[in-house]
Motif scaffolding. Structure first.
Motif: not given
Ligand code: NAD
Ligand code: DAU
Length: 350
Positions: A284-287, A347-350, A213-219
């Protein structure tokens, strides 16, 4: 014989906890009450199902009459309450189930405990298992303390915050003997593959895209599930009524590092060229409302009760991957049928 009700004992954390308790306390009866939603799985408990101090009861904590009848039948001495809708993405897609199970279900259990224990609270305890997500989201600095103000930001965390407040309210208003713990992200065997780690393991296994999700930088602050189960046991036995305990692994990782580590370990364990699985990473599109960072300060539970994590992250991670790769039948069973529909929807279209 002492009787303890564990709710949600067929789920991820619940099954590790029930196994620990049933083996450690042979003179106590543990009744595992679980609705067996998509997340509940009796295959998680086959090694203890025939032990004399273990019973399974299928049922819904939202069903007030059923909960009262179960308390009437067993006259429990204690409750360890884990049953919940637990996945943030599902709460974003449809919040109401979370309100029903996590809030109304918790109130039903509190009311039953209050009714059946009201003449004598001695030796009784209601333990509510909760999450660090009630505290909201951190920036780059700082950690959640037990005194951090609540700031839940997803329907899931709002429902857990609400149930925490209700548990505390029953302590302050009616004197119900309660304890609460708020724990960080767990990982380990038997986790349903909607959550990051087993989902990524399963997708690598099938060479499917790895959704970050997003940039993958969430911790997130990761803790091995058996360490959480040990903390719950200790707090149930030795904690102080009315208190809250934060539990965490002191083990912060960005999501992208988790995913890359899984790729490396699995390539090695499956004999694939290292680097092969990383090619599957797909941003993919962020949460919606994605909390940036969680981190737990677990000083209180260490200083007052002596708990600290025993499993080092590298060891826990290796063990976890090895478990999924050697329990492919378990993974295949939980990722067929409704899971495929869930995956398509999320996850389809994400
Ligand atoms: P899970 O989703 O794996 O399991 C939940 C269990 O509750 C399942 O067995 C399910 O069948 C049962 N359940 C759901 N609704 C029910 C209902 N209405 N009546 C009876 N049973 C019902 O969840 P988990 O990850 O094992 O989490 C367990 C508890 O720990 C939850 O309360 C969760 O909020 C909390 N928690 C989880 C984590 C984590 O990282 N997974 C971290 C901190 C706290
Ligand atoms: O912090 C404790 C909480 O941890 C528990 O209370 C929850 O029950 C549990 O589900 C967990 O919540 P998270 O939302 O942190 O866990 P999840 O595994 O869903 O996601 C972990 C991180 O990975 C999060 O930042 C979102 C991201 N993620 C998740 C999935 C499923 C992805 O990047 N891709 C994915 O496909």
């Amino acid at each position: 014989m002492k009787k303890i009700l564990v709710t949600g004992g067929a789920g991820f954390i619940g099954s590790h906890l029930v196994r620990l308790l049933v083996k450690k306390y042979p003179d106590t009866l543990f009744v595992n009450l679980d609705k067996l939603t998509y997340a509940g799985n009796l295959a998680n408990l086959t090694d203890i199902e025939s032990l004399p101090n273990y019973e399974f009861v299928k049922g819904d904590i939202v069903d007030e009459d059923f909960i009262m009848a179960t308390f009437d039948a067993y006259r429990f001495d204690g409750v360890i309450h884990l049953a919940a809708e637990s996945h943030v993405d599902r709460s974003i897609a449809s919040p109401k189930e979370f309100i029903m199970t996590n809030i109304v279900g918790t109130v039903n259990l509190l009311n039953a405990a209050r009714l059946y224990w009201k003449d004598n609270y001695d030796g009784k305890r209601f333990y509510h298992v909760s999450t660090d997500e009630v505290y909201g989201s951190l920036g780059d600095e700082g950690k959640f303390l037990e005194t951090t103000p609540y700031d839940p930001r997803s329907p899931y965390s709002a429902s857990k915050a609400s149930s925490d407040h209700l548990v505390r309210a029953y302590h302050h208003t009616y004197g119900l003997p309660v304890v609460i713990s708020n724990c960080s992200n767990n990982y380990g065997p038997n986790q349903f593959p909607e959550k990051l780690i087993p989902l990524i393991i399963n997708n690598i296994r099938h060479s499917k895209p790895l959704p970050v999700y997003g940039q993958g930088t969430n911790v997130r602050d990761w803790l091995y599930v058996e360490d959480h189960a040990k903390a719950i046991d200790l707090i149930y036995q030795k904690g102080t009524d009315g208190e809250t305990y934060n539990i965490g692994g002191n083990n912060e990782r960005q999501n992208i590092d988790i995913v890359k580590t899984l790729c490396r370990i699995i390539d090695l364990q499956l004999g694939r060229p290292v680097g092969e699985s990383e090619k599957l990473i797909t941003y993919v599109k962020d949460r919606a409302g994605h909390d940036l960072r969680y981190a737990i300060d677990a000083t209180k539970v260490f200083e007052t009760l002596g708990w600290q994590p025993e499993v080092q992250f590298n060891d826990g991670f290796e063990k976890t991957v090895a478990w999924y790769l050697s329990n492919e039948q378990w993974l295949d069973e939980v990722t067929s049928g409704n899971y495929l529909k869930y995956y398509e929807k999320m996850y389809h279209d994400r």
